[in-house]
Structures are given as structure tokens and as C-alpha cells.
Design a protein around this motif. Sequence first.
Motif, PDB file in Angstrom:
ATOM      1  N   GLY A  66      56.191 -11.732  71.899  1.00  0.00           N
ATOM      2  CA  GLY A  66      56.544 -11.103  73.159  1.00  0.00           C
ATOM      3  C   GLY A  66      57.016  -9.675  73.018  1.00  0.00           C
ATOM      4  O   GLY A  66      57.077  -8.935  73.997  1.00  0.00           O
ATOM      5  N   SER A  67      57.367  -9.261  71.803  1.00  0.00           N
ATOM      6  CA  SER A  67      57.785  -7.875  71.586  1.00  0.00           C
ATOM      7  C   SER A  67      56.554  -7.048  71.210  1.00  0.00           C
ATOM      8  O   SER A  67      55.594  -7.576  70.645  1.00  0.00           O
ATOM      9  N   PRO A  68      56.578  -5.741  71.503  1.00  0.00           N
ATOM     10  CA  PRO A  68      55.433  -4.898  71.139  1.00  0.00           C
ATOM     11  C   PRO A  68      55.145  -4.918  69.634  1.00  0.00           C
ATOM     12  O   PRO A  68      53.996  -4.796  69.215  1.00  0.00           O
ATOM     13  N   GLY A  69      56.185  -5.089  68.825  1.00  0.00           N
ATOM     14  CA  GLY A  69      56.012  -5.098  67.376  1.00  0.00           C
ATOM     15  C   GLY A  69      55.290  -6.310  66.832  1.00  0.00           C
ATOM     16  O   GLY A  69      54.839  -6.311  65.692  1.00  0.00           O
ATOM     17  N   ASN A  70      55.154  -7.352  67.631  1.00  0.00           N
ATOM     18  CA  ASN A  70      54.437  -8.548  67.188  1.00  0.00           C
ATOM     19  C   ASN A  70      52.930  -8.304  67.106  1.00  0.00           C
ATOM     20  O   ASN A  70      52.227  -8.978  66.364  1.00  0.00           O
ATOM     21  N   ALA A  71      52.453  -7.307  67.844  1.00  0.00           N
ATOM     22  CA  ALA A  71      51.015  -7.015  67.880  1.00  0.00           C
ATOM     23  C   ALA A  71      50.530  -6.474  66.541  1.00  0.00           C
ATOM     24  O   ALA A  71      51.270  -5.832  65.798  1.00  0.00           O
ATOM     25  N   LEU A  72      49.263  -6.728  66.255  1.00  0.00           N
ATOM     26  CA  LEU A  72      48.653  -6.175  65.046  1.00  0.00           C
ATOM     27  C   LEU A  72      48.511  -4.664  65.188  1.00  0.00           C
ATOM     28  O   LEU A  72      48.323  -4.137  66.291  1.00  0.00           O
ATOM     29  N   LYS A  73      48.597  -3.966  64.054  1.00  0.00           N
ATOM     30  CA  LYS A  73      48.394  -2.518  64.057  1.00  0.00           C
ATOM     31  C   LYS A  73      46.936  -2.222  64.410  1.00  0.00           C
ATOM     32  O   LYS A  73      46.040  -3.025  64.119  1.00  0.00           O
ATOM     33  N   PRO A  74      46.677  -1.038  64.990  1.00  0.00           N
ATOM     34  CA  PRO A  74      45.305  -0.687  65.370  1.00  0.00           C
ATOM     35  C   PRO A  74      44.294  -0.807  64.230  1.00  0.00           C
ATOM     36  O   PRO A  74      43.132  -1.132  64.472  1.00  0.00           O
ATOM     37  N   VAL A  75      44.725  -0.583  63.000  1.00  0.00           N
ATOM     38  CA  VAL A  75      43.809  -0.635  61.854  1.00  0.00           C
ATOM     39  C   VAL A  75      43.135  -2.002  61.705  1.00  0.00           C
ATOM     40  O   VAL A  75      42.027  -2.097  61.170  1.00  0.00           O
ATOM     41  N   VAL A  76      43.771  -3.064  62.199  1.00  0.00           N
ATOM     42  CA  VAL A  76      43.166  -4.403  62.106  1.00  0.00           C
ATOM     43  C   VAL A  76      43.075  -5.131  63.444  1.00  0.00           C
ATOM     44  O   VAL A  76      42.491  -6.208  63.515  1.00  0.00           O
ATOM     45  N   ALA A  77      43.639  -4.545  64.504  1.00  0.00           N
ATOM     46  CA  ALA A  77      43.707  -5.244  65.799  1.00  0.00           C
ATOM     47  C   ALA A  77      42.340  -5.696  66.296  1.00  0.00           C
ATOM     48  O   ALA A  77      42.215  -6.777  66.878  1.00  0.00           O
ATOM     49  N   ASP A  78      41.324  -4.885  66.082  1.00  0.00           N
ATOM     50  CA  ASP A  78      39.978  -5.230  66.549  1.00  0.00           C
ATOM     51  C   ASP A  78      39.054  -5.647  65.411  1.00  0.00           C
ATOM     52  O   ASP A  78      37.834  -5.670  65.574  1.00  0.00           O
ATOM     53  N   ALA A  79      39.634  -5.955  64.274  1.00  0.00           N
ATOM     54  CA  ALA A  79      38.819  -6.322  63.113  1.00  0.00           C
ATOM     55  C   ALA A  79      38.105  -7.644  63.357  1.00  0.00           C
ATOM     56  O   ALA A  79      38.690  -8.574  63.927  1.00  0.00           O
ATOM     57  N   PRO A  80      36.859  -7.738  62.927  1.00  0.00           N
ATOM     58  CA  PRO A  80      36.198  -9.041  63.010  1.00  0.00           C
ATOM     59  C   PRO A  80      36.929 -10.012  62.096  1.00  0.00           C
ATOM     60  O   PRO A  80      37.446  -9.610  61.045  1.00  0.00           O
ATOM     61  N   HIS A  81      37.014 -11.246  62.512  1.00  0.00           N
ATOM     62  CA  HIS A  81      37.683 -12.238  61.657  1.00  0.00           C
ATOM     63  C   HIS A  81      37.154 -13.628  61.982  1.00  0.00           C
ATOM     64  O   HIS A  81      36.622 -13.875  63.058  1.00  0.00           O
ATOM     65  N   ASP A  82      37.295 -14.499  61.006  1.00  0.00           N
ATOM     66  CA  ASP A  82      36.808 -15.865  61.117  1.00  0.00           C
ATOM     67  C   ASP A  82      37.925 -16.840  61.443  1.00  0.00           C
ATOM     68  O   ASP A  82      37.667 -17.946  61.897  1.00  0.00           O
ATOM     69  N   LEU A  83      39.168 -16.443  61.156  1.00  0.00           N
ATOM     70  CA  LEU A  83      40.316 -17.300  61.417  1.00  0.00           C
ATOM     71  C   LEU A  83      41.515 -16.412  61.697  1.00  0.00           C
ATOM     72  O   LEU A  83      41.691 -15.370  61.061  1.00  0.00           O
ATOM     73  N   PHE A  84      42.349 -16.833  62.664  1.00  0.00           N
ATOM     74  CA  PHE A  84      43.595 -16.148  62.988  1.00  0.00           C
ATOM     75  C   PHE A  84      44.724 -17.145  62.810  1.00  0.00           C
ATOM     76  O   PHE A  84      44.761 -18.172  63.486  1.00  0.00           O
ATOM     77  N   VAL A  85      45.624 -16.861  61.866  1.00  0.00           N
ATOM     78  CA  VAL A  85      46.730 -17.761  61.535  1.00  0.00           C
ATOM     79  C   VAL A  85      48.033 -17.131  62.023  1.00  0.00           C
ATOM     80  O   VAL A  85      48.273 -15.947  61.804  1.00  0.00           O
ATOM     81  N   THR A  86      48.870 -17.937  62.676  1.00  0.00           N
ATOM     82  CA  THR A  86      50.221 -17.494  63.017  1.00  0.00           C
ATOM     83  C   THR A  86      51.208 -18.314  62.188  1.00  0.00           C
ATOM     84  O   THR A  86      50.954 -19.478  61.889  1.00  0.00           O
ATOM     85  N   LYS A  87      52.315 -17.669  61.834  1.00  0.00           N
ATOM     86  CA  LYS A  87      53.304 -18.330  60.996  1.00  0.00           C
ATOM     87  C   LYS A  87      54.685 -17.794  61.335  1.00  0.00           C
ATOM     88  O   LYS A  87      54.804 -16.738  61.959  1.00  0.00           O
TER      89      LYS A  87
END
Length: 186
Positions: A66-87
Motif C-alpha cells: 500500500g505504500s509507494p515504496g512497495n512498488a517495483l523500481k522502473p528498471v524491472v516494473a515492466d519486465a517480462p516474467h514467468d512468475l511473480f512471488v511475494t514474501k
Amino acid sequence: MDFDDTAALLVIDVQQGFDDPYWGDRDNPDAEANIARLVQAWADAARPIVLVRHDSREPGSPLRPGSPGNALKPVVADAPHDLFVTKHVNSAFYGEPDLKAWLDERGIRQLVVCGIQTNQCVETTARMGGNLGYDVVLPIDATHTFDMAGPGGLRLTAVELARATAVNLDGGGFARVVATDDVLAG
């Protein structure tokens, strides 16, 4: 370096909250550029990419959901990926969905681990990967960390902590610690 087509790139906690002054002095200003190079190479080779995000449960953490800092940095925010893991702990192997199950279902045995923080979530994930029998490679210049205080007033700089991680992982047999250029040459 020799990687098979299934070698997975694990991109750990490259989140905007790590730009917050809360963390203090950091090392390796080239980490994000090297992470971007790895992501691009993996995408170009159609190899699996796993993005990991730390959802902190600590009040006031720049990484809390919920905080802005939780978001991914632009360098990877739009990166293609096969899996997204939260921890919410140090190891991506204790996240959701189950990283180990996902890797094993695909026959993935090689992992390249990069991201933030070198001596925290990156090192913990690399150690667990090594313990679980994966061939782990850590391009140390595609990570960064921050100065840290310990017991009795002991304080280590980010550079010292990154060196300790390199020794712990490579010397301890958990992972091969290399440079991004070494990985990309493979």
C-alpha cells in the motif's frame, strides 16, 4: 559460464522503497543497470524470469503493501516474467506462490540471483537455493546493500557486507559469485 535454456533469473526485491533515506548509505550505484542487463538478456533468450517483491509487515517500513515504496523500481516494473512471488521474510523460497514447486515442475536446476539487499534477501535466497540442490550463480555487481549496525556498536559498511556475502556464498559452497559480465558471456 554455461547455462541451459531453463536457467532462471531471480530478481529479488528491486523496489522503490530502497531509494528511501530510511536505509542509509548504499554501495554499488551500478546495481540497477546490471540487473536491467540481466533481465534483457534473459528476455532475449526466452529463459524464465522470476520477480520477487518484499511485502514488509513492519510498521513504518518503506516496503509495506500500500505504500509507494512497495512498488517495483522502473528498471524491472515492466519486465517480462514467468512468475511473480511475494514474501514477507528474507527468502523467496518462503513466498507465494511456492517458488521451489514452480522451479521443480519445470525441471529448472540453475538459478541466477540478483537484486536488493545483497546480504539480506539475496544472500538468504541464494543460500537456500544452494541447500536445496540448485546450481546458484550470484552476479555480485547486480546487487546492492546498505551500511548496517550490529551488536555492541559494531558497524559494517555496505561494501564490507557485500564482500562478506561473496565469501559466505562462494567460500561456503552455496553459490558461485561472479560479475554480471561473466554471466552475460555465458
